[in-house]
Design an enzyme around this catalytic site. Structure first.
Site, PDB file in Angstrom:
ATOM      1  N   ALA A 122       0.791  -1.142  -0.134  1.00  0.00           N
ATOM      2  CA  ALA A 122       0.101  -0.007  -0.154  1.00  0.00           C
ATOM      3  C   ALA A 122       0.882   1.297   0.038  1.00  0.00           C
ATOM      4  CB  ALA A 122      -0.955  -0.019   1.247  1.00  0.00           C
ATOM      5  N   GLY A 162       0.847  -5.509   0.563  1.00  0.00           N
ATOM      6  CA  GLY A 162       0.037  -5.428  -0.708  1.00  0.00           C
ATOM      7  C   GLY A 162       0.642  -5.994  -2.047  1.00  0.00           C
ATOM      8  N   GLU A 204       0.258  -9.727  -1.460  1.00  0.00           N
ATOM      9  CA  GLU A 204      -0.926 -10.143  -1.651  1.00  0.00           C
ATOM     10  C   GLU A 204      -1.769  -9.912  -3.338  1.00  0.00           C
ATOM     11  OE1 GLU A 204      -2.115  -6.916   1.386  1.00  0.00           O
ATOM     12  OE2 GLU A 204      -2.852  -8.526   2.512  1.00  0.00           O
ATOM     13  N   GLU A 262       3.669  -5.167   7.390  1.00  0.00           N
ATOM     14  CA  GLU A 262       2.867  -4.201   8.061  1.00  0.00           C
ATOM     15  C   GLU A 262       3.202  -4.137   9.297  1.00  0.00           C
ATOM     16  OE1 GLU A 262       2.170  -6.218   5.483  1.00  0.00           O
ATOM     17  OE2 GLU A 262       0.574  -5.252   4.078  1.00  0.00           O
TER      18      GLU A 262
HETATM   19  N1  COA Z   1       4.555   3.394  -0.186  1.00  0.00           N
HETATM   20  C1  COA Z   1       5.210   4.520  -0.388  1.00  0.00           C
HETATM   21  N2  COA Z   1       6.384   4.694  -0.625  1.00  0.00           N
HETATM   22  C2  COA Z   1       7.214   3.694  -0.790  1.00  0.00           C
HETATM   23  C3  COA Z   1       6.816   2.502  -0.315  1.00  0.00           C
HETATM   24  C4  COA Z   1       5.284   2.272  -0.092  1.00  0.00           C
HETATM   25  N3  COA Z   1       4.908   1.010   0.400  1.00  0.00           N
HETATM   26  N4  COA Z   1       7.809   1.416  -0.059  1.00  0.00           N
HETATM   27  C5  COA Z   1       8.884   2.357  -0.433  1.00  0.00           C
HETATM   28  N5  COA Z   1       8.643   3.700  -0.814  1.00  0.00           N
HETATM   29  C6  COA Z   1       9.252   4.674  -1.140  1.00  0.00           C
HETATM   30  C7  COA Z   1      10.152   5.026  -0.197  1.00  0.00           C
HETATM   31  O1  COA Z   1       9.706   5.987   0.778  1.00  0.00           O
HETATM   32  C8  COA Z   1      11.468   5.707  -1.091  1.00  0.00           C
HETATM   33  O2  COA Z   1      11.070   6.982  -1.453  1.00  0.00           O
HETATM   34  P1  COA Z   1      11.937   8.251  -1.461  1.00  0.00           P
HETATM   35  O3  COA Z   1      12.997   7.971  -2.318  1.00  0.00           O
HETATM   36  O4  COA Z   1      11.083   9.505  -1.809  1.00  0.00           O
HETATM   37  O5  COA Z   1      12.438   8.310   0.031  1.00  0.00           O
HETATM   38  C9  COA Z   1      11.333   4.681  -2.143  1.00  0.00           C
HETATM   39  O6  COA Z   1      10.257   4.306  -2.210  1.00  0.00           O
HETATM   40  C10 COA Z   1      12.683   3.739  -2.131  1.00  0.00           C
HETATM   41  O7  COA Z   1      12.356   3.228  -1.092  1.00  0.00           O
HETATM   42  P2  COA Z   1      13.594   3.249   0.117  1.00  0.00           P
HETATM   43  O8  COA Z   1      13.217   2.837   1.456  1.00  0.00           O
HETATM   44  O9  COA Z   1      14.576   4.393   0.138  1.00  0.00           O
HETATM   45  O10 COA Z   1      14.431   1.764  -0.286  1.00  0.00           O
HETATM   46  P3  COA Z   1      15.226   0.648   0.311  1.00  0.00           P
HETATM   47  O11 COA Z   1      15.747  -0.248  -0.373  1.00  0.00           O
HETATM   48  O12 COA Z   1      15.928   1.251   1.496  1.00  0.00           O
HETATM   49  O13 COA Z   1      14.048  -0.100   1.068  1.00  0.00           O
HETATM   50  C11 COA Z   1      11.849  -1.308   1.385  1.00  0.00           C
HETATM   51  C12 COA Z   1      13.025  -0.944   0.484  1.00  0.00           C
HETATM   52  C13 COA Z   1      10.997  -1.900   0.384  1.00  0.00           C
HETATM   53  C14 COA Z   1      12.412  -2.306   2.213  1.00  0.00           C
HETATM   54  C15 COA Z   1      11.324  -0.018   2.129  1.00  0.00           C
HETATM   55  O14 COA Z   1      11.034   0.949   1.314  1.00  0.00           O
HETATM   56  C16 COA Z   1      10.013  -0.329   2.902  1.00  0.00           C
HETATM   57  O15 COA Z   1      10.226  -1.015   3.900  1.00  0.00           O
HETATM   58  N6  COA Z   1       9.082  -0.113   2.354  1.00  0.00           N
HETATM   59  C17 COA Z   1       7.537  -0.224   3.004  1.00  0.00           C
HETATM   60  C18 COA Z   1       7.022  -1.496   2.696  1.00  0.00           C
HETATM   61  C19 COA Z   1       5.746  -1.996   3.338  1.00  0.00           C
HETATM   62  O16 COA Z   1       5.737  -1.614   4.725  1.00  0.00           O
HETATM   63  N7  COA Z   1       4.752  -2.012   2.803  1.00  0.00           N
HETATM   64  C20 COA Z   1       3.472  -2.520   3.292  1.00  0.00           C
HETATM   65  C21 COA Z   1       2.725  -1.005   3.378  1.00  0.00           C
HETATM   66  S1  COA Z   1       1.216  -1.430   4.525  1.00  0.00           S
END
Ligand code: COA
Length: 254
Positions: free
Chosen positions: A65, A109, A112, A132
């Site tokens: 999400a 998601g 999912e 999450e």
């Molecule tokens: N929603 C919105 N933006 C997201 C996102 C999400 N679910 N997941 C990643 N992004 C964005 C980050 O905010 C970042 O944006 P920025 O460059 O403007 O700061 C960009 O994508 C790259 O992510 P980043 O965290 O810098 O990369 P990373 O390799 O260090 O980590 C993840 C990758 C996927 C592990 C980490 O981004 C993460 O934990 N994301 C959330 C995943 C999550 O919790 N999903 C379920 C949501 S309910």
């Protein structure tokens, strides 16, 4: 062709939908949600299309999400979650077969969306997880579906730790049907889609609907109704703010 942030290509009798909002790792942003809805409407509409593949551009399949779209007002939360749910469960609602070709991170998601499809082929670079809990949230669809696929123990472990698993582990757990070298992912997905596309479409649709009938739906309604209440907790609000502020959350069990 392009719908929202999803590119749409027609190859032989197969539609390829590619999530393409790479700066957000293809999270389910409004543009991705719109693209999935419109793209799959086109899959249904076009009688030439016999099967679809959904994949992601760049290093992620889909990061879940769109956390930047969260807001804590109860009415908005409900509307937002319903819209996200519609997008990530779309593979189950399309009558034609859908293959998820998971090219990289499939989180929340994203996982999912993949499990709502009929089959998953994974690149060796793919990773699957439901993180999450780190935001004080739960994966509303996976909480119902994931244990049906990989069993209760592993599903609870993934849900409660938030830690991802590798493509190889996903294969051992029957979450995916095949792991392939990264550069072969789309060829393998096309080969599988082509085989299915060559079969009689009426029988293929009946195969999908018959197998999906036993998945059940009541638990999904419960999860969808229950999830918005988490957004009222201090911990979830802290989890989401901490992610946006790029810091570790401090949970207080409130
Ligand atoms: N929603 C919105 N933006 C997201 C996102 C999400 N679910 N997941 C990643 N992004 C964005 C980050 O905010 C970042 O944006 P920025 O460059 O403007 O700061 C960009 O994508 C790259 O992510 P980043 O965290 O810098 O990369 P990373 O390799 O260090 O980590 C993840 C990758 C996927 C592990 C980490 O981004 C993460 O934990 N994301 C959330 C995943 C999550 O919790 N999903 C379920 C949501 S309910």
């Amino acid at each position: 062709m392009r719908f929202g942030d999803v590119s749409y290509e027609k190859k032989d009798r197969v539609a390829i939908l590619t999530l393409d909002d790479q700066k957000k790792l293809n999270a389910l942003s409004p543009g991705i949600r719109q693209g999935l809805k419109e793209g799959f409407a086109e899959v249904e509409r076009d009688a030439d299309i016999k099967a679809a593949i959904v994949t992601g551009a760049g290093r992620a399949f889909c990061a879940g999400a769109d956390i930047t779209g969260f807001n804590f007002d109860p009415v908005s939360v409900k509307i937002f979650l319903n819209d996200v749910f519609q997008a990530l469960t779309i593979g189950e609602h399309v009558s034609k077969p859908v293959i998820a070709a998971v090219n990289g991170l499939a989180l929340g998601g994203g996982l999912e969306l993949a499990i709502s499809c009929d089959m998953i082929i994974a690149s060796e670079k793919a990773k699957f997880g439901v993180p999450e809990i780190n935001l004080g949230l739960l994966p509303g669809f996976a909480i119902v579906r994931l244990h049906q696929i990989i069993g209760r123990s592993k599903s609870k472990e993934m849900t409660m730790t938030g830690e991802p698993i590798s493509a190889e582990e996903a294969l051992r757990l029957n979450l995916v049907s095949k792991v392939v070298p990264h550069e072969k992912l789309m060829d393998e997905a096309m080969e599988l889609a082509g085989k299915i596309a060559s079969k009689p479409a009426i029988a293929i649709r009946l195969a999908k609907s018959s197998i999906n009938r036993m998945l059940g739906g009541e638990e999904i309604v419960y999860a969808c109704d229950a999830m918005p209440s988490l957004f009222a907790t201090e911990d979830t609000q802290e989890g989401i703010r901490a992610f946006l502020d790029k810091r570790k959350p401090v949970f207080k069990d409130r």
